[in-house]
Design an enzyme around this catalytic site. Structure first.
Site, PDB file in Angstrom:
ATOM      1  N   HIS A 128       0.814  -1.212   0.000  1.00 18.83           N
ATOM      2  CA  HIS A 128       0.000   0.000   0.000  1.00 18.83           C
ATOM      3  C   HIS A 128       0.856   1.275   0.000  1.00 18.83           C
ATOM      4  O   HIS A 128       0.352   2.357  -0.288  1.00 18.83           O
ATOM      5  CB  HIS A 128      -0.979   0.003   1.189  1.00 18.83           C
ATOM      6  N   ASP A 158       0.088  -7.685   1.344  1.00 15.50           N
ATOM      7  CA  ASP A 158       0.501  -6.286   1.467  1.00 15.50           C
ATOM      8  C   ASP A 158       2.018  -6.145   1.548  1.00 15.50           C
ATOM      9  O   ASP A 158       2.541  -5.363   2.336  1.00 15.50           O
ATOM     10  CB  ASP A 158      -0.148  -5.624   2.683  1.00 15.50           C
ATOM     11  N   SER A 232       4.808   2.501   7.891  1.00  7.76           N
ATOM     12  CA  SER A 232       4.468   1.338   7.073  1.00  7.76           C
ATOM     13  C   SER A 232       5.651   0.925   6.213  1.00  7.76           C
ATOM     14  O   SER A 232       6.264   1.747   5.533  1.00  7.76           O
ATOM     15  CB  SER A 232       3.274   1.657   6.176  1.00  7.76           C
TER      16      SER A 232
END
Length: 385
Positions: A128, A158, A232
């Protein structure tokens, strides 16, 4: 003999008395002083450990070992935005974005983190972070910046793999066979809110977290180390500086850290990375079925003594299960003699199986158990990076 016994008891009494006086008046005499730093054995350069000095604990060695391998990832992409503000309706906005004259091109930027895991420039990050990016820039902790190439991605977990071409790269070591345990101290390294590389500390709060609705395949490490937007794709390391997870998501109602963060385990990330580098994609076992958990109501309706197993809610026509004779309403109890607990666990049992391998499913149909042989297929790609 009696005299010797009396002498022994008197000596013990005197020693206990002296010990009591010392413990009361000078308790510091009973504690050994910490070893002098100049005489202490040197730590191994390949494995860092917490520094303990004057009762203080520091993880500076672990951070110094791991932090140079954590990079900042900056992405940019062009999107169409309506010229005239529209009501907060996603469908209406999407319609007007695609009509010429009603929208304009706008550059959107995103930031995240990544981890250099191989000396030839391969970087692990989250899908993402780089999704639909037109350009990807990577900034290293030593000040160098360069363009990165997307090698491949796995949206279902992911994860994505990037490649950069720079010499003398710091590389982070995977934790290998060292098992992560609940209660282990961990450190999260990343670039939260774009403020620059930051390290936070916490513990492993839980293992095997799933049913979060984040990915299709979920097996997260939960930690209370502060993780915020921008973290992230960053590293979750242990106190020796080894990679134990890729920071992926937070549970938050405000957008900030609430002490519940999730990371993809390093072993799973390593396996996925190897497949992406070798083949450009990730291959998972697939049966072509949609399993559903057995509720107490379903268990009573089917006369089951336990709620283990899954019920087949749908079967893809001409898929592996369809060809083997599996039908809607069948209850799967075992896979290769392994108990099937629930739908999520069943999918995770199937995923590692290689396409072409024949497995045995124990099912219940019309109240009777039977074994059916099924040949594993390859899970089709749902979406492309």
């Amino acid at each position: 003999m009696r005299r010797l016994w009396l002498l022994f008891t008197q000596a013990v009494t005197v020693c206990l008395g002296i010990l009591f006086i010392v413990a009361t008046l000078r308790p510091d005499w009973l504690h050994s002083s910490p070893p002098d730093a100049s005489t202490a054995p040197a730590a191994s350069s390949s494995v860092a450990s917490p520094d303990v000095r004057q009762g203080e604990v520091s993880y500076a060695k672990a951070v110094a070992l791991a932090a140079p391998a954590v990079v900042n990832v900056y992405t940019s992409k062009h999107i169409n935005v309506p010229i005239v503000p529209l009501p907060n309706d996603p469908e209406l906005n999407r319609l007007f974005r695609d009509i010429p004259g009603f929208s304009r091109r706008k550059q959107s930027t995103n930031l995240g983190s990544g981890v250099i895991v191989r000396g030839d420039g391969y970087i692990l990050t989250n899908y993402h972070v780089i999704e639909a990016a037109d350009a990807i820039e990577v900034a290293l902790s030593d000040g160098r910046q360069t363009r990165a190439k997307l090698v491949g991605a796995d949206p279902e977990s992911d994860l994505a793999v990037l490649k950069i071409d720079l010499p003398n790269l710091a590389v982070m070591t995977f934790n290998g066979e060292h098992q992560v345990r609940i209660g282990d101290v961990v450190l999260a390294i990343g670039n939260p809110f774009g403020v620059g590389q930051t390290t936070t500390m916490g513990i492993v709060s839980a293992l095997g977290r799933n049913r979060l609705g984040i990915n299709i395949y979920e097996n997260f490490i939960q930690t209370d180390a502060a993780i915020n937007p921008g973290n992230s794709g960053g590293a979750l390391i242990d106190t020796t500086g080894r990679l134990v997870g890729i920071n992926t998501a937070i549970y938050s109602e405000t957008g900030g850290s609430l002490g519940i963060g999730f990371a993809i385990p390093a072993q799973a990330a390593h396996t996925i990375m190897d497949q992406i580098i070798q083949t450009g994609t990730v291959t998972r076992g697939w049966l072509g079925i949609e399993p559903q958990d057995i509720t107490p109501e379903l268990a009573r309706a089917f006369g089951l003594k336990r709620e283990d197993g899954v019920i087949i809610a749908s079967v893809f026509k001409n898929g592996p299960a369809w060809r083997a004779g599996i039908r809607v309403g069948d209850i799967v109890l075992q896979l290769n003699d392994q108990q099937v607990e629930d739908a999520i666990g069943f999918l995770n049992q199937i995923a590692p199986l290689p396409p072409g391998k024949e497995v045995s499913l124990q099912i219940m149909r019309d109240g009777k158990k039977q074994d059916i042989a099924v040949k594993i297929g390859s899970r089709p790609r749902i979406r492309k990076p």
